[in-house]
Design an enzyme around this catalytic site. Structure first.
Site, short mmCIF file in Angstrom:
data_model
loop_
_atom_site.label_atom_id
_atom_site.label_comp_id
_atom_site.label_asym_id
_atom_site.label_seq_id
_atom_site.Cartn_x
_atom_site.Cartn_y
_atom_site.Cartn_z
N LYS A 120 0.72 -1.11 0.08
CA LYS A 120 0.01 0.02 -0.06
C LYS A 120 1.00 1.28 0.03
O LYS A 120 0.48 2.12 -0.74
CB LYS A 120 -1.12 -0.22 1.16
CG LYS A 120 -1.94 1.19 1.31
CD LYS A 120 -2.59 1.22 2.55
CE LYS A 120 -1.82 1.83 3.50
NZ LYS A 120 -2.54 2.03 4.83
N ASP A 138 -6.64 1.10 1.17
CA ASP A 138 -6.62 1.31 2.73
C ASP A 138 -7.97 0.63 3.19
O ASP A 138 -8.78 0.04 2.22
CB ASP A 138 -6.23 2.64 2.97
CG ASP A 138 -7.28 3.64 2.84
OD1 ASP A 138 -8.29 3.22 1.90
OD2 ASP A 138 -7.30 4.64 3.45
#
Length: 214
Positions: A120, A138
């Site tokens: 991420k 997320d």
């Protein structure tokens, strides 16, 4: 949600916010990288309250490495998991100096080899700092992808892959920002504010929340 429907969903968000940007404060790829590492399991607002002083003291990897974990820690005690994050920020700064001449690499594998940097974080840095069409998933985007039918998945990677597949190529780079901001401020976890969602007509969520009574 079909690819065509996904495109309409994203275009509706785009019309509402044509120039989306990260809410993290940064000035260079390095300060962006550090800010994203610090933002894990912490709000961007909380990170933004502590990074100006940190970046004034250590604007680059050489200064950050010189601070070390003990020097970084006092700046970030107000955010979650600060002990581990202080160690990671100091360690990744040393590795940037040792392996990359003090520069943040525009390469996924090299980024993910740095302490505290997962997929991420790498996706955010590649997207924001280097203009790549990556999708950083997320908790907000994971929730939104499943709730709306835009990109259902059991894991963040499944949601990421579905989003990359369904997003029109010309929208993909900005889609990360549209979705995270939409999940943060409109399609909220406890009570989605469907009545003010610009993409509600393209959303498959069955239990849309009506506007509260005046």
């Amino acid at each position: 949600m079909s690819a065509a429907q996904a495109g309409e969903f994203l275009r509706a968000l785009a019309m509402h916010n044509p120039k989306p940007e990260t809410e993290l404060l940064y000035s260079t790829p390095f300060t962006l990288l550090v800010a994203v590492v610090l933002s894990a399991q912490t709000t961007d607002a909380a990170v933004n309250r502590c990074t100006p002083a940190l970046f004034a003291a250590a604007p680059g990897p050489a200064e950050m490495a010189a601070l070390g974990a003990e020097g970084v820690a006092p700046f970030i005690r107000s955010i979650g998991l600060w002990q581990g994050k202080a160690k990671n920020v100091a360690a990744l700064s040393r590795l940037l100096l040792e392996r990359h001449g003090g520069e943040v690499p525009a390469d996924r594998a090299a980024l993910e080899a740095l302490p505290g940097v997962g997929r991420k974080t790498a996706n955010v840095v590649l997207n924001v700092a280097f203009g790549e069409s990556t999708m950083a998933v997320d908790t907000h985007i994971f929730r939104l992808g499943n709730r709306t039918g835009l990109a259902p998945g059991r894991t963040p990677r499944e949601v990421e892959d579905a989003l990359v597949q369904r997003c029109p190529p010309e929208l993909l780079r900005d889609a990360h920002h549209w979705l995270i901001l939409h999940g943060r401020y409109v399609c909220k976890a406890r009570l989605p504010e469907c009545w003010r969602c610009p993409a509600a007509s393209h959303c498959n969520y069955r239990d849309k929340v009506p506007a509260p009574a005046a």
